[in-house]
Write a protein that holds these residues in place. Structure first.
Motif, PDB file in Angstrom:
ATOM      1  N   ILE A 165      82.006 -41.971 141.255  1.00 17.90           N
ATOM      2  CA  ILE A 165      80.887 -42.790 140.783  1.00 17.90           C
ATOM      3  C   ILE A 165      79.890 -41.915 140.046  1.00 17.90           C
ATOM      4  N   TRP A 213      84.006 -52.981 144.284  1.00 15.47           N
ATOM      5  CA  TRP A 213      83.830 -52.308 142.994  1.00 15.47           C
ATOM      6  C   TRP A 213      83.973 -50.802 143.106  1.00 15.47           C
ATOM      7  N   GLY A 242      86.768 -48.682 140.939  1.00  9.65           N
ATOM      8  CA  GLY A 242      86.491 -47.459 140.198  1.00  9.65           C
ATOM      9  C   GLY A 242      87.416 -46.325 140.600  1.00  9.65           C
ATOM     10  N   TYR A 253      81.822 -48.820 134.912  1.00  7.68           N
ATOM     11  CA  TYR A 253      81.230 -47.958 135.942  1.00  7.68           C
ATOM     12  C   TYR A 253      79.701 -47.999 135.841  1.00  7.68           C
TER      13      TYR A 253
END
Length: 365
Positions: free
Chosen positions: A15, A141, A145, A285
């Motif tokens: 992330i 989510w 990713g 992202y």
């Protein structure tokens, strides 16, 4: 508390990495070339060092207020009114980050690939996907990713490494004025460049959901360092291929430098065909992190139990703000002042608070 922890340090690494790389290779380079020529890489190094410091401060503050996001601990530390103003400022900064990057991405994708595709269709696809992922919860989510993370790393290697074959590093010499003049760096555009690695500041909203780890600082430092290398390559490679003066005249120098490379041994000979895929995943992202941080901040400010409706509203507002094209120059001007404000809210104020906490802790001993 914000509930149980759902993100591993490894997931935070991805992330942080991709949201920190962001769309930076396409946002600031032309301005850096115009002011600094072949020394355009200097602010990137300065921004990297400043971000390492900011990351250390943010992790120390997050560890001090375990289980609380920035909005919650700012209300606790600064009081209701001052804390609310500060929290609102940060939430707006985090939201506008996603909006500005979406503008940059739309300009890039329409310029490079989808010349005749409706802007509305691109936005519906992107924002719809992001809103859906966010509405399914944090773990969904984050895992999405993680699914594309390795492919993105490979994609970035394929994009950058082949360009070295056309690079002429003598274009980075000589190292002279205006690079060495301190007054050059006092321009707002160059000061704003210190805030280019802003993805790391999502830690203020994600930290309550990261599983405890003694190595979180190490993961974070590694992600910022890789992001720094990727962004530095995006600044330096067009200089080594085109020269700084010519690169400064291009709308997207990094995209044009990709066009100089052919890989005949691949089914797709031109790597420029890969870049829309890479940056489309990266913008998802960025939007996920931006809208999650914004929604979580609004939820904490309004003391709401659920944030799904907030996410839907943010999706509609984002669509409304970006559906009409805006000149790149106008977007860039807004980004400069947004970066200056963001740096004040997310670098200066937290550093000041950390210093106060350190002094109090020292006095207590």
């Amino acid at each position: 508390m914000n509930g149980y922890r759902q993100i591993s340090p490894g997931q935070w690494f991805f992330i942080s990495l991709f949201s920190t790389i962001c769309l930076t290779p396409f946002g600031f380079p032309t301005t850096l070339y115009r002011f600094l020529g072949h020394g355009a890489w200097v602010p990137i190094v300065a921004a990297y060092l400043l971000t390492l410091w900011s990351m250390y401060v943010s992790l120390r503050i997050c560890e001090r207020f375990q289980g609380l996001n920035l909005v919650q601990w700012s209300l606790k530390v600064m009081g209701r009114w001052v804390g609310s103003l500060y929290a609102i400022g940060v939430v707006v900064v985090m939201y506008l980050w996603g909006v500005f990057m979406l503008f940059v991405f739309l300009d890039l994708i329409i310029y490079s690939q989808l010349h005749y595709t409706s802007r509305f269709l691109i936005l519906i696809f992107l924002i719809g996907a992001v809103v859906y992922l966010l509405s399914q919860g944090l773990e969904v989510w984050v895992r999405w990713g993680e699914l594309f993370a390795v492919l993105l790393l490979i994609g970035l290697l394929f994009i950058n490494v082949p360009q070295l074959a056309n690079a002429n590093f003598s274009n980075l010499l000589p190292f002279h004025n205006p690079v060495l003049e301190l007054s050059t760096y006092l321009k707002p555009e160059l000061i704003a460049a210190l805030f280019i690695f802003r993805g790391i500041f999502s830690i203020y909203f994600l930290h309550p959901h990261i599983k405890p780890s003694k190595h979180l600082y190490r993961w974070s430092m590694f992600s910022i360092t890789l992001a720094f290398i990727a962004v530095l390559a995006a600044i330096v490679l067009p200089i080594t291929i085109f020269g700084a003066s010519f690169a400064g005249k291009l709308a997207f120098p990094y995209q044009e430098s990709l066009g100089t490379v052919a890989l005949p041994w691949l089914p797709i000979e031109r790597i420029t065909l890969l870049t829309p895929i890479v940056w489309q995943i990266i913008i998802v992202y960025v939007l996920c992190v931006s809208l999650f941080s914004t929604a979580r901040g609004i939820k904490s400010l309004l003391n709401m139990k659920k944030e799904r409706m907030i996410i839907y509203v943010l999706g509609v507002v984002t669509l409304g703000l970006t559906i009409y094209p805006v000149q790149q120059k106008t977007v860039f001007i807004f980004m400069v002042y947004w970066s200056l404000i963001g740096g004040f809210f997310l670098i200066v104020i937290p550093s000041f608070l950390w210093a106060i906490f350190a002094i109090k802790r020292g006095g207590a001993k």
